[in-house]
Design a protein around this motif. Structure first.
Motif, PDB file in Angstrom:
ATOM      1  N   TYR A 190       6.837  -3.653   6.290  1.00  0.00           N
ATOM      2  CA  TYR A 190       7.924  -2.675   6.377  1.00  0.00           C
ATOM      3  C   TYR A 190       7.384  -1.323   5.936  1.00  0.00           C
ATOM      4  CZ  TYR A 190      10.689  -6.953   6.414  1.00  0.00           C
ATOM      5  OH  TYR A 190      11.192  -8.190   6.717  1.00  0.00           O
ATOM      6  N   ASP A 191       7.797  -0.261   6.639  1.00  0.00           N
ATOM      7  CA  ASP A 191       7.341   1.082   6.283  1.00  0.00           C
ATOM      8  C   ASP A 191       8.477   1.898   5.653  1.00  0.00           C
ATOM      9  OD1 ASP A 191       8.887   1.549   8.506  1.00  0.00           O
ATOM     10  OD2 ASP A 191       7.374   2.694   9.592  1.00  0.00           O
ATOM     11  N   PHE A 192       9.357   1.208   4.948  1.00  0.00           N
ATOM     12  CA  PHE A 192      10.474   1.847   4.252  1.00  0.00           C
ATOM     13  C   PHE A 192      10.770   1.068   2.980  1.00  0.00           C
ATOM     14  CE2 PHE A 192      12.064  -0.757   7.809  1.00  0.00           C
ATOM     15  CZ  PHE A 192      12.768  -1.747   7.142  1.00  0.00           C
ATOM     16  N   ASP A 193      11.459   1.721   2.041  1.00  0.00           N
ATOM     17  CA  ASP A 193      11.869   1.068   0.795  1.00  0.00           C
ATOM     18  C   ASP A 193      12.795  -0.093   1.134  1.00  0.00           C
ATOM     19  OD1 ASP A 193      10.559   3.220  -0.322  1.00  0.00           O
ATOM     20  OD2 ASP A 193      12.299   4.011  -1.375  1.00  0.00           O
ATOM     21  N   VAL A 194      12.683  -1.176   0.369  1.00  0.00           N
ATOM     22  CA  VAL A 194      13.491  -2.354   0.657  1.00  0.00           C
ATOM     23  C   VAL A 194      14.263  -2.831  -0.565  1.00  0.00           C
ATOM     24  CG1 VAL A 194      11.984  -3.190   2.517  1.00  0.00           C
ATOM     25  CG2 VAL A 194      11.591  -3.965   0.172  1.00  0.00           C
ATOM     26  N   LEU A 195      15.365  -3.493  -0.269  1.00  0.00           N
ATOM     27  CA  LEU A 195      16.149  -4.222  -1.251  1.00  0.00           C
ATOM     28  C   LEU A 195      16.060  -5.686  -0.845  1.00  0.00           C
ATOM     29  CD1 LEU A 195      18.270  -4.556  -3.544  1.00  0.00           C
ATOM     30  CD2 LEU A 195      20.032  -4.094  -1.816  1.00  0.00           C
ATOM     31  N   ILE A 196      15.648  -6.529  -1.767  1.00  0.00           N
ATOM     32  CA  ILE A 196      15.615  -7.962  -1.507  1.00  0.00           C
ATOM     33  C   ILE A 196      16.707  -8.592  -2.362  1.00  0.00           C
ATOM     34  CG2 ILE A 196      14.250 -10.083  -1.539  1.00  0.00           C
ATOM     35  CD1 ILE A 196      11.722  -8.321  -1.474  1.00  0.00           C
ATOM     36  N   ARG A 197      17.701  -9.137  -1.702  1.00  0.00           N
ATOM     37  CA  ARG A 197      18.820  -9.782  -2.390  1.00  0.00           C
ATOM     38  C   ARG A 197      18.347 -11.075  -3.055  1.00  0.00           C
ATOM     39  NH1 ARG A 197      23.141  -6.483  -2.920  1.00  0.00           N
ATOM     40  NH2 ARG A 197      23.398  -5.210  -1.072  1.00  0.00           N
ATOM     41  N   SER A 198      19.115 -11.575  -3.989  1.00  0.00           N
ATOM     42  CA  SER A 198      18.744 -12.820  -4.669  1.00  0.00           C
ATOM     43  C   SER A 198      18.671 -13.993  -3.692  1.00  0.00           C
ATOM     44  CB  SER A 198      19.714 -13.130  -5.802  1.00  0.00           C
ATOM     45  OG  SER A 198      21.015 -13.356  -5.296  1.00  0.00           O
ATOM     46  N   THR A 199      19.318 -13.861  -2.553  1.00  0.00           N
ATOM     47  CA  THR A 199      19.277 -14.891  -1.511  1.00  0.00           C
ATOM     48  C   THR A 199      17.984 -14.837  -0.697  1.00  0.00           C
ATOM     49  OG1 THR A 199      20.324 -13.401   0.082  1.00  0.00           O
ATOM     50  CG2 THR A 199      21.786 -14.845  -1.208  1.00  0.00           C
ATOM     51  N   GLY A 200      17.218 -13.760  -0.861  1.00  0.00           N
ATOM     52  CA  GLY A 200      15.996 -13.571  -0.080  1.00  0.00           C
ATOM     53  C   GLY A 200      16.193 -12.647   1.107  1.00  0.00           C
ATOM     54  N   THR A 247       0.886  -1.158   0.000  1.00  0.00           N
ATOM     55  CA  THR A 247       0.000   0.000   0.000  1.00  0.00           C
ATOM     56  C   THR A 247       0.923   1.207   0.000  1.00  0.00           C
ATOM     57  OG1 THR A 247      -0.112   0.066   2.412  1.00  0.00           O
ATOM     58  CG2 THR A 247      -1.852  -1.162   1.295  1.00  0.00           C
ATOM     59  N   PHE A 248       0.384   2.374  -0.238  1.00  0.00           N
ATOM     60  CA  PHE A 248       1.223   3.572  -0.237  1.00  0.00           C
ATOM     61  C   PHE A 248       1.889   3.690   1.135  1.00  0.00           C
ATOM     62  CE2 PHE A 248       2.334   8.009   0.023  1.00  0.00           C
ATOM     63  CZ  PHE A 248       2.720   8.310  -1.267  1.00  0.00           C
ATOM     64  N   GLY A 249       3.217   3.596   1.163  1.00  0.00           N
ATOM     65  CA  GLY A 249       3.971   3.739   2.406  1.00  0.00           C
ATOM     66  C   GLY A 249       4.297   2.455   3.137  1.00  0.00           C
ATOM     67  N   SER A 250       3.915   1.297   2.578  1.00  0.00           N
ATOM     68  CA  SER A 250       4.293   0.040   3.231  1.00  0.00           C
ATOM     69  C   SER A 250       4.355  -1.099   2.217  1.00  0.00           C
ATOM     70  CB  SER A 250       3.315  -0.318   4.350  1.00  0.00           C
ATOM     71  OG  SER A 250       2.071  -0.737   3.820  1.00  0.00           O
ATOM     72  N   ILE A 251       5.091  -2.130   2.607  1.00  0.00           N
ATOM     73  CA  ILE A 251       5.203  -3.342   1.807  1.00  0.00           C
ATOM     74  C   ILE A 251       5.235  -4.516   2.788  1.00  0.00           C
ATOM     75  CG2 ILE A 251       7.743  -3.231   1.690  1.00  0.00           C
ATOM     76  CD1 ILE A 251       7.478  -4.315  -1.229  1.00  0.00           C
ATOM     77  N   THR A 252       4.509  -5.580   2.487  1.00  0.00           N
ATOM     78  CA  THR A 252       4.460  -6.749   3.358  1.00  0.00           C
ATOM     79  C   THR A 252       5.130  -7.912   2.648  1.00  0.00           C
ATOM     80  OG1 THR A 252       2.407  -5.954   4.353  1.00  0.00           O
ATOM     81  CG2 THR A 252       2.953  -8.272   4.703  1.00  0.00           C
ATOM     82  N   ILE A 253       6.147  -8.473   3.317  1.00  0.00           N
ATOM     83  CA  ILE A 253       6.953  -9.551   2.765  1.00  0.00           C
ATOM     84  C   ILE A 253       6.948 -10.702   3.765  1.00  0.00           C
ATOM     85  CG2 ILE A 253       9.223 -10.216   1.894  1.00  0.00           C
ATOM     86  CD1 ILE A 253       9.751  -7.119   1.559  1.00  0.00           C
ATOM     87  N   ASN A 254       6.523 -11.863   3.312  1.00  0.00           N
ATOM     88  CA  ASN A 254       6.440 -13.047   4.187  1.00  0.00           C
ATOM     89  C   ASN A 254       5.732 -12.731   5.503  1.00  0.00           C
ATOM     90  OD1 ASN A 254       7.760 -14.592   2.273  1.00  0.00           O
ATOM     91  ND2 ASN A 254       9.752 -14.435   3.259  1.00  0.00           N
ATOM     92  N   ARG A 259      16.530  -0.041   1.979  1.00  0.00           N
ATOM     93  CA  ARG A 259      17.172   0.589   0.831  1.00  0.00           C
ATOM     94  C   ARG A 259      18.118   1.694   1.293  1.00  0.00           C
ATOM     95  NH1 ARG A 259      14.396   4.790  -3.318  1.00  0.00           N
ATOM     96  NH2 ARG A 259      16.302   5.273  -4.445  1.00  0.00           N
ATOM     97  N   LYS A 260      19.291   1.767   0.690  1.00  0.00           N
ATOM     98  CA  LYS A 260      20.281   2.793   1.028  1.00  0.00           C
ATOM     99  C   LYS A 260      20.041   4.026   0.152  1.00  0.00           C
ATOM    100  CE  LYS A 260      23.633   0.016   3.273  1.00  0.00           C
ATOM    101  NZ  LYS A 260      22.991  -0.041   4.547  1.00  0.00           N
ATOM    102  N   LYS A 261      18.933   4.720   0.417  1.00  0.00           N
ATOM    103  CA  LYS A 261      18.529   5.880  -0.378  1.00  0.00           C
ATOM    104  C   LYS A 261      19.556   6.997  -0.346  1.00  0.00           C
ATOM    105  CE  LYS A 261      14.313   6.420   1.501  1.00  0.00           C
ATOM    106  NZ  LYS A 261      12.925   6.914   1.616  1.00  0.00           N
ATOM    107  N   LYS A 262      20.320   7.074   0.739  1.00  0.00           N
ATOM    108  CA  LYS A 262      21.289   8.170   0.864  1.00  0.00           C
ATOM    109  C   LYS A 262      22.318   8.134  -0.258  1.00  0.00           C
ATOM    110  CE  LYS A 262      24.420   5.766   3.969  1.00  0.00           C
ATOM    111  NZ  LYS A 262      25.066   5.715   5.238  1.00  0.00           N
ATOM    112  N   LEU A 263      22.589   6.949  -0.822  1.00  0.00           N
ATOM    113  CA  LEU A 263      23.547   6.843  -1.919  1.00  0.00           C
ATOM    114  C   LEU A 263      23.068   7.594  -3.157  1.00  0.00           C
ATOM    115  CD1 LEU A 263      24.497   3.072  -1.567  1.00  0.00           C
ATOM    116  CD2 LEU A 263      25.869   5.061  -0.883  1.00  0.00           C
ATOM    117  N   SER A 264      21.769   7.696  -3.323  1.00  0.00           N
ATOM    118  CA  SER A 264      21.207   8.451  -4.443  1.00  0.00           C
ATOM    119  C   SER A 264      20.904   9.885  -4.038  1.00  0.00           C
ATOM    120  CB  SER A 264      19.933   7.772  -4.952  1.00  0.00           C
ATOM    121  OG  SER A 264      20.258   6.524  -5.519  1.00  0.00           O
TER     122      SER A 264
END
Length: 120
Positions: free
Chosen positions: A20-30, A9-16, A35-40
Motif C-alpha cells: 500500500y502506498d498510503f497510511d493504513v488503519l488495521i482494525r482488530s478484525t484484520g 519503506t518510506f512511502g509504502s507498507i506491505t501487509i500479507n 487512513r482517514k487523514k482528512k479528519l485530522s
C-alpha cells in the motif's frame, strides 16, 4: 486470516504480501482500510497530529490497544483530545516510529488495532 505486516519503506507498507502506498488503519478484525487523514487535516492543517475525530474513527467496541506507527522519523503525534479520548475508552496507545510499531503490532493480541503513517 491473520494480518501480518511484512515490511515498510518510506512511502509504502506491505501487509500479507500486498503493498500500500498510503497510511493504513488495521482494525482488530484484520480489515485494512485507508487512513482517514482528512479528519485530522481539517482541524490541524496537517495529518501529523491525530485529532479526536480521527481517534473516534479508529475506535471500535472491545478495542484494548492501538499501535500507532508515527512515521519513519516519528513525526505523527496525538492531540491532547485524542489522548484523552483513548484514555476514557480504556484503550492503551503504543506510539512509536513505524518500523518499531510494526514489530509490536505483529505480536499483538486479538483486541489490538494499528494505524501506520508511512512517510516522515
Amino acid at each position: 486470516m491473520t494480518t501480518t505486516i511484512d515490511t515498510t519503506t518510506f512511502g509504502s507498507i506491505t501487509i500479507n504480501g500486498t503493498t500500500y502506498d498510503f497510511d493504513v488503519l488495521i482494525r482488530s478484525t484484520g480489515e485494512i482500510e485507508k487512513r482517514k487523514k482528512k479528519l485530522s487535516k481539517q482541524v490541524y492543517g496537517s495529518s501529523h497530529t491525530l485529532s479526536k475525530d480521527e481517534a473516534k474513527h479508529c475506535y471500535e467496541e472491545g478495542l484494548r490497544t492501538i499501535v500507532i506507527g508515527s512515521g519513519h522519523e516519528g513525526v505523527l503525534h496525538l492531540s491532547e483530545e485524542a489522548t484523552e479520548y483513548f484514555e476514557k475508552k480504556g484503550v492503551e496507545v503504543i506510539l512509536c516510529p513505524t518500523p518499531e510499531a510494526i514489530k509490536i503490532f505483529n505480536k499483538r493480541t486479538p483486541s489490538t488495532a494499528g494505524l501506520f503513517h508511512i512517510t516522515c
